[in-house]
Design a protein around this motif. Structure first.
Motif, mmCIF file in Angstrom:
data_model
loop_
_atom_site.group_PDB
_atom_site.id
_atom_site.type_symbol
_atom_site.label_atom_id
_atom_site.label_comp_id
_atom_site.label_asym_id
_atom_site.label_seq_id
_atom_site.Cartn_x
_atom_site.Cartn_y
_atom_site.Cartn_z
ATOM 1 N N LYS B 24 -6.367 -4.975 -1.224
ATOM 2 C CA LYS B 24 -7.628 -4.986 -0.468
ATOM 3 C C LYS B 24 -7.386 -4.895 1.051
ATOM 4 O O LYS B 24 -7.948 -4.035 1.722
ATOM 5 C CB LYS B 24 -8.422 -6.278 -0.746
ATOM 6 N N HIS B 25 -6.593 -5.825 1.589
ATOM 7 C CA HIS B 25 -6.495 -5.908 3.054
ATOM 8 C C HIS B 25 -5.828 -4.665 3.662
ATOM 9 O O HIS B 25 -6.408 -4.027 4.544
ATOM 10 C CB HIS B 25 -5.757 -7.180 3.473
ATOM 11 N N LEU B 26 -4.635 -4.333 3.203
ATOM 12 C CA LEU B 26 -3.945 -3.192 3.822
ATOM 13 C C LEU B 26 -4.706 -1.880 3.633
ATOM 14 O O LEU B 26 -4.820 -1.092 4.584
ATOM 15 C CB LEU B 26 -2.494 -3.092 3.312
ATOM 16 N N PRO B 27 -5.276 -1.614 2.434
ATOM 17 C CA PRO B 27 -6.084 -0.392 2.313
ATOM 18 C C PRO B 27 -7.276 -0.395 3.283
ATOM 19 O O PRO B 27 -7.629 0.661 3.826
ATOM 20 C CB PRO B 27 -6.555 -0.427 0.852
ATOM 21 N N MET B 28 -7.869 -1.564 3.509
ATOM 22 C CA MET B 28 -8.990 -1.652 4.452
ATOM 23 C C MET B 28 -8.515 -1.325 5.876
ATOM 24 O O MET B 28 -9.163 -0.575 6.608
ATOM 25 C CB MET B 28 -9.583 -3.063 4.377
ATOM 26 N N VAL B 29 -7.357 -1.863 6.253
ATOM 27 C CA VAL B 29 -6.809 -1.578 7.583
ATOM 28 C C VAL B 29 -6.548 -0.070 7.733
ATOM 29 O O VAL B 29 -6.914 0.538 8.752
ATOM 30 C CB VAL B 29 -5.496 -2.368 7.824
ATOM 31 N N ARG B 30 -5.944 0.534 6.715
ATOM 32 C CA ARG B 30 -5.653 1.971 6.789
ATOM 33 C C ARG B 30 -6.947 2.777 6.887
ATOM 34 O O ARG B 30 -7.036 3.753 7.631
ATOM 35 C CB ARG B 30 -4.826 2.422 5.573
ATOM 36 N N CYS B 33 -8.394 2.299 10.498
ATOM 37 C CA CYS B 33 -7.599 2.922 11.567
ATOM 38 C C CYS B 33 -7.507 4.437 11.397
ATOM 39 O O CYS B 33 -7.230 5.143 12.370
ATOM 40 C CB CYS B 33 -6.188 2.332 11.606
ATOM 41 N N GLY B 34 -7.708 4.918 10.186
ATOM 42 C CA GLY B 34 -7.615 6.355 9.948
ATOM 43 C C GLY B 34 -6.175 6.836 10.046
ATOM 44 O O GLY B 34 -5.236 6.031 9.963
ATOM 45 N N PRO B 35 -5.984 8.148 10.278
ATOM 46 C CA PRO B 35 -4.634 8.719 10.246
ATOM 47 C C PRO B 35 -3.719 8.216 11.355
ATOM 48 O O PRO B 35 -2.501 8.430 11.289
ATOM 49 C CB PRO B 35 -4.877 10.232 10.371
ATOM 50 N N ALA B 36 -4.273 7.539 12.377
ATOM 51 C CA ALA B 36 -3.417 6.968 13.427
ATOM 52 C C ALA B 36 -2.446 5.951 12.848
ATOM 53 O O ALA B 36 -1.325 5.794 13.352
ATOM 54 C CB ALA B 36 -4.270 6.294 14.508
ATOM 55 N N CYS B 37 -2.865 5.279 11.766
ATOM 56 C CA CYS B 37 -1.965 4.344 11.079
ATOM 57 C C CYS B 37 -1.127 5.153 10.102
ATOM 58 O O CYS B 37 -1.599 5.580 9.062
ATOM 59 C CB CYS B 37 -2.757 3.261 10.355
ATOM 60 N N ARG B 38 0.130 5.364 10.475
ATOM 61 C CA ARG B 38 1.011 6.252 9.693
ATOM 62 C C ARG B 38 1.379 5.660 8.345
ATOM 63 O O ARG B 38 1.508 6.379 7.364
ATOM 64 C CB ARG B 38 2.285 6.547 10.491
ATOM 65 N N SER B 39 1.612 4.378 8.314
ATOM 66 C CA SER B 39 1.969 3.730 7.047
ATOM 67 C C SER B 39 1.849 2.221 7.199
ATOM 68 O O SER B 39 1.737 1.702 8.320
ATOM 69 C CB SER B 39 3.392 4.093 6.604
ATOM 70 N N THR B 40 1.860 1.545 6.069
ATOM 71 C CA THR B 40 1.866 0.086 6.056
ATOM 72 C C THR B 40 2.928 -0.381 5.064
ATOM 73 O O THR B 40 3.342 0.374 4.177
ATOM 74 C CB THR B 40 0.499 -0.507 5.642
ATOM 75 N N MET B 41 3.370 -1.604 5.229
ATOM 76 C CA MET B 41 4.389 -2.183 4.354
ATOM 77 C C MET B 41 4.095 -3.658 4.211
ATOM 78 O O MET B 41 3.609 -4.291 5.164
ATOM 79 C CB MET B 41 5.764 -1.971 4.986
ATOM 80 N N ALA B 42 4.367 -4.203 3.036
ATOM 81 C CA ALA B 42 4.228 -5.637 2.823
ATOM 82 C C ALA B 42 5.475 -6.158 2.133
ATOM 83 O O ALA B 42 5.985 -5.523 1.210
ATOM 84 C CB ALA B 42 3.012 -5.926 1.941
ATOM 85 N N GLU B 43 5.963 -7.290 2.589
ATOM 86 C CA GLU B 43 7.075 -7.919 1.877
ATOM 87 C C GLU B 43 6.822 -9.407 1.720
ATOM 88 O O GLU B 43 6.181 -10.045 2.562
ATOM 89 C CB GLU B 43 8.418 -7.667 2.569
ATOM 90 N N LEU B 44 7.322 -9.931 0.620
ATOM 91 C CA LEU B 44 7.181 -11.336 0.279
ATOM 92 C C LEU B 44 8.473 -12.049 0.654
ATOM 93 O O LEU B 44 9.562 -11.590 0.282
ATOM 94 C CB LEU B 44 6.943 -11.443 -1.225
ATOM 95 N N GLY B 45 8.376 -13.150 1.384
ATOM 96 C CA GLY B 45 9.565 -13.907 1.761
ATOM 97 C C GLY B 45 10.268 -14.481 0.547
ATOM 98 O O GLY B 45 9.630 -15.061 -0.336
ATOM 99 N N VAL B 46 11.578 -14.322 0.488
ATOM 100 C CA VAL B 46 12.366 -14.755 -0.673
ATOM 101 C C VAL B 46 13.331 -15.871 -0.269
ATOM 102 O O VAL B 46 13.493 -16.853 -0.987
ATOM 103 C CB VAL B 46 13.147 -13.552 -1.256
ATOM 104 N N ALA B 47 13.961 -15.725 0.879
ATOM 105 C CA ALA B 47 14.960 -16.705 1.307
ATOM 106 C C ALA B 47 15.200 -16.568 2.799
ATOM 107 O O ALA B 47 14.811 -15.565 3.414
ATOM 108 C CB ALA B 47 16.273 -16.482 0.549
#
Lengths: 103, 103
Positions: B24-30, B33-47
């Motif tokens: 939901k959140h990252l697709p909404m941001v993209r 922002c439109g095409p100016a946002c080239r890509s998004t990434m999410a990572e979950l903290g592990v250690a």
């Protein structure tokens, strides 16, 4: 995929030699880890989220591996030597985050 | 290239809904922002970096733009709406870093 993110705090008096980091340190890390290290990235802190605020980190480095095990097996045996190079490019004490890429 | 890195501190009691964030959140941001946002990434903290230590951040998100200006122009007009969505997936107060990719 695993990101090993190394965050260099932007404390007062913090110094970071980005030229050394990208031309000497990261190539050394890639050479030591071999193909298990899929890629590396370096960014220089420019700003924080609030208008006019400074970046919380003077620099961020990232190493990409297929798995935590691949990181530990390839980086572990060289950790001491790699960490011994840190004072050659910064006087900060980095924060390390290991994360699993979700999208 | 500019990275807008959003770091969610892994404090005691921290919660982060990665499913909501990536679906939901990252697709909404993209979309905002439109095409100016080239890509998004999410990572979950592990250690963390020390054996047995916990990740300093429960999650990290990243937005990629061509320039600081492209970020400000595309994100700025929607900032309020985007930030209003944050409590829907986390109870933490994120740290924001804007950085310039060097390698």
């Amino acid at each position: 995929m695993i990101h090993v993110t190394v965050l260099y705090p932007n404390d007062s008096g913090a110094m970071f030699d980005m030229n050394y980091y990208t031309s000497k340190h990261l190539p050394m890390v890639r050479a030591k880890c071999g193909p298990a290290c899929r890629s590396t990235m370096a960014e220089l802190g420019v700003a924080g989220g609030e208008p006019g605020s400074k970046a919380p980190y003077i620099a961020i480095g990232r190493l990409v591996f297929d798995s935590l095990e691949a990181f530990q097996k390839s980086f572990g045996p060289h950790a001491r030597e790699i960490l011994a190079d840190v004072p050659n490019y910064t006087n900060t004490r980095p924060v390390v985050q290991i994360g699993e890429v979700k999208s």
